[in-house]
Design a protein around this motif. Structure first.
Motif, short mmCIF file in Angstrom:
data_model
loop_
_atom_site.label_atom_id
_atom_site.label_comp_id
_atom_site.label_asym_id
_atom_site.label_seq_id
_atom_site.Cartn_x
_atom_site.Cartn_y
_atom_site.Cartn_z
N PRO A 26 -3.70 -17.65 -1.01
CA PRO A 26 -5.00 -17.70 -2.34
C PRO A 26 -5.36 -17.45 -3.90
O PRO A 26 -5.71 -18.08 -3.90
CB PRO A 26 -6.52 -16.77 -1.33
N GLN A 27 -3.86 -16.59 -4.33
CA GLN A 27 -3.98 -16.30 -5.50
C GLN A 27 -2.62 -17.64 -6.08
O GLN A 27 -2.08 -18.00 -5.40
CB GLN A 27 -2.70 -14.76 -5.76
N PHE A 28 -3.05 -17.65 -7.31
CA PHE A 28 -2.40 -19.07 -7.57
C PHE A 28 -1.40 -18.39 -8.82
O PHE A 28 -1.81 -17.29 -9.69
CB PHE A 28 -3.82 -19.73 -8.35
N SER A 29 -0.05 -19.21 -9.38
CA SER A 29 0.51 -18.63 -10.36
C SER A 29 -0.09 -19.82 -11.05
O SER A 29 -0.09 -21.52 -10.72
CB SER A 29 1.75 -19.01 -9.70
N PHE A 73 -2.69 -22.07 -2.83
CA PHE A 73 -2.05 -22.29 -4.57
C PHE A 73 -1.25 -22.63 -4.17
O PHE A 73 -0.53 -21.52 -3.95
CB PHE A 73 -2.68 -22.20 -5.95
N LEU A 74 0.12 -23.34 -4.71
CA LEU A 74 1.26 -23.03 -5.72
C LEU A 74 1.41 -21.65 -6.12
O LEU A 74 0.85 -21.39 -7.18
CB LEU A 74 2.46 -23.74 -5.86
N HIS A 75 1.69 -20.56 -5.37
CA HIS A 75 2.35 -19.40 -6.05
C HIS A 75 4.02 -18.91 -6.01
O HIS A 75 4.37 -19.11 -5.29
CB HIS A 75 1.79 -18.02 -4.38
N THR A 76 4.03 -17.82 -6.33
CA THR A 76 5.76 -17.68 -7.02
C THR A 76 5.09 -15.59 -6.58
O THR A 76 4.62 -15.31 -7.12
CB THR A 76 5.80 -17.41 -8.13
#
Length: 529
Positions: free
Chosen positions: A347-350, A312-315
């Protein structure tokens, strides 16, 4: 007479065949119930929000009535032109705030369409800000929200594009990779004649593939032109494949298999030409929305990569440029931005909230729009209005003879070649003469209307045209007109900003407001493109 055993067997077969269908119907009924409950909650929330906004509008109107009653009438003091312009600007800002409240109420249940220009705001507490695209570094990041109306807001604007086709391009890339990897060893294992025959066959296949790629690119360009032109619009739904095109650069948000440069545990996100690596899909952040349901503005959502499934898109909290004080006015203008955190795939999303910047239909695309570049040609002097591209022009240690600001617009006459000058000739066009209109707030795009307040921006330098109404530089007594000097500034001084003594940096907001009027009789309210 029917056989009971046969009927029983037939009944079991029919029941088994209908079981998946019945389960599907039950699942759909549950999904519809969830959507119904979610819509009911949204309607209740919207009603309360609209009620609060109406109260604020009524208070603003009451304050305006009080100001009107206090204004001098009849024998009062005469109002100067500068004060009249300031009052018009204040009035426009008051009406703008009222329209803003109404626009927010309208966009709550406004569905997102392909072709819409959007802004994605990251809502996590540690890295809250706007998703921007860096045209120079070809990267994406989240700029923390340090000011209400950041000067580089055009870096935040993306266009939602439907899934374009890149199948033939992918096949061409696979062919090139296989040739580089196996071409030489394979030719050595064959005889001379067999090797020549295989090479001819591969060359013919490659030429055919290049032709297909060209045809595919033409189809994508035609489809994209329809999307940009407003003639192709579809409602965006959760889990539908879309692409995000950075409007300022024309490039797409794209994932890479390489590690992110600042957070190596994640994969990098860049701005690149369109490809299958630019496929994303909006996924619901909360259970109130489901896959297949409509995406509305102000929804909170997450972006999942199609090529890198499950990422996922992540910051990341790491920043691109660690400058101690990025808002220091002594820094170059390109560095005076908020802290920019790295965007990557993880794998972590924002969580992002989606907001509308503008939407143009097929008729509105024919009109002049904000941020659309143009040139100003003065026909009597046969000159273009130009200005220096140097963003630090006002910081040079030089003085003008007439004590005017250093960064000012001027008329540049066309080269005299012994014939009538042609202002449409590309030889007479340089970047110094490119301008654009902006709304009174950078967060909204719109079409241009006559006699409405706008700001004029010099595109190469990114600075704004302003007027010094305090000291007229020339008076025409016969026409009772006053002439004022113009210059370029960085921005207007906000409520929390200190007014700088150097007038070429920050000025009052009303000094940047212009009203565009037509010299000819017109029948339309908007400006034709």
């Amino acid at each position: 007479m029917a056989d009971p055993a046969l009927e029983e067997t037939l009944g079991r077969v029919i029941a088994q065949a209908n079981a998946p269908l019945l389960e599907r119907v039950a699942a759909l009924e549950k999904a519809l119930e969830r959507d119904k409950d979610a819509l009911q909650h949204m309607v209740k929330d919207n009603q309360s929000k609209m009620a609060k906004q109406l109260v604020g509008i009524n208070q603003t109107m009451a304050e305006l009535r009080v100001e009107v009653e206090k204004a001098p009438v009849g024998g009062g003091a005469a109002v100067s032109d500068g004060e009249a312009k300031a009052r018009r600007a204040r009035s426009s800002y008051s009406s703008k705030s009222m329209r803003k409240a109404g626009d927010e109420a309208d966009t709550v249940l406004d569905p997102v369409h392909t072709g819409d220009l959007i802004i994605l705001k990251e809502v996590n507490s540690d890295t809250s800000g706007f998703l921007l695209g860096d045209q120079a570094a070809l990267r994406a990041g989240v700029q923390k929200e340090v000011v209400q109306d950041p000067i580089n807001f055009d870096d935040y604007v993306y266009r939602i594009v439907p899934m374009l086709n890149y199948r033939q391009r992918n096949e061409l890339e696979v062919l090139k990779e296989s040739r580089n990897r196996l071409g030489r060893s394979r030719s050595r294992s064959l005889s001379r004649s067999a090797s020549m025959g295989a090479a001819d066959a591969e060359k013919e296949a490659e030429n055919l593939l290049y032709t297909r790629v060209e045809h595919e690119e033409n189809q994508n360009a035609a489809w994209l032109a329809q999307v940009v032109g407003g003639s192709s619009k579809d409602v965006v739904k959760y889990a539908a494949v879309i692409q995000l095109q950075h409007v300022k650069s024309g490039l797409f948000l794209t994932v890479r298999e390489e590690a992110a440069p600042f957070d190596p545990d994640c994969r990098s996100v860049v701005l690149s030409e369109g490809s299958s690596a630019a496929y994303f899909k909006f996924m619901p952040r909360f259970k109130a929305q489901t896959e297949g349901s409509i995406v509305y503005f102000t929804h909170s959502l997450i972006l999942e990569s199609i090529k890198q499934e499950g990422l996922f898109l992540h910051t990341s909290p790491v920043v691109y440029d660690d400058i101690p004080n990025q808002l220091d006015p002594s820094l170059p203008k390109c560095l005076q931005t908020g802290t920019i955190c790295e965007s990557n795939i993880s794998p972590q999303f924002s969580t992002f909230s989606i907001h509308k910047f503008s939407r143009f239909d097929a008729d509105e695309v024919k009109c002049l729009r904000t941020s659309q570049p143009f040139r100003l040609y003065h026909s009597q002097s046969e000159s273009f209005v130009q200005a220096s591209c140097n963003t630090q022009k006002d910081k040079l240690e030089v003085l003008r003879v007439d004590d005017l600001p250093l960064h000012i617009p001027y008329l540049k006459a066309l080269v005299d070649k012994g014939e009538d000058p042609d202002p449409t000739n590309p030889e007479n066009h340089i970047c110094k003469g490119v301008w654009c209109f902006e709304s009174t707030t950078r967060k909204v795009g719109s079409i241009l209307a006559w006699d409405k307040p706008v700001r004029v921006r010099h595109v190469p330098s990114g600075r704004y045209l302003a007027v010094d109404t305090s000291n007229p530089v020339k008076e025409l007594s016969s026409l009772s007109e006053e002439w004022y000097s113009t210059f370029l500034v960085d921005d207007s001084a906000g409520e929390d900003s200190d007014m700088l003594t150097d007038v070429a940096k920050l000025v009052a907001a009303e000094d940047m407001i212009f009203y565009v009027s037509s010299a000819d009789a017109i029948k339309t309210e908007t400006m034709a493109n």
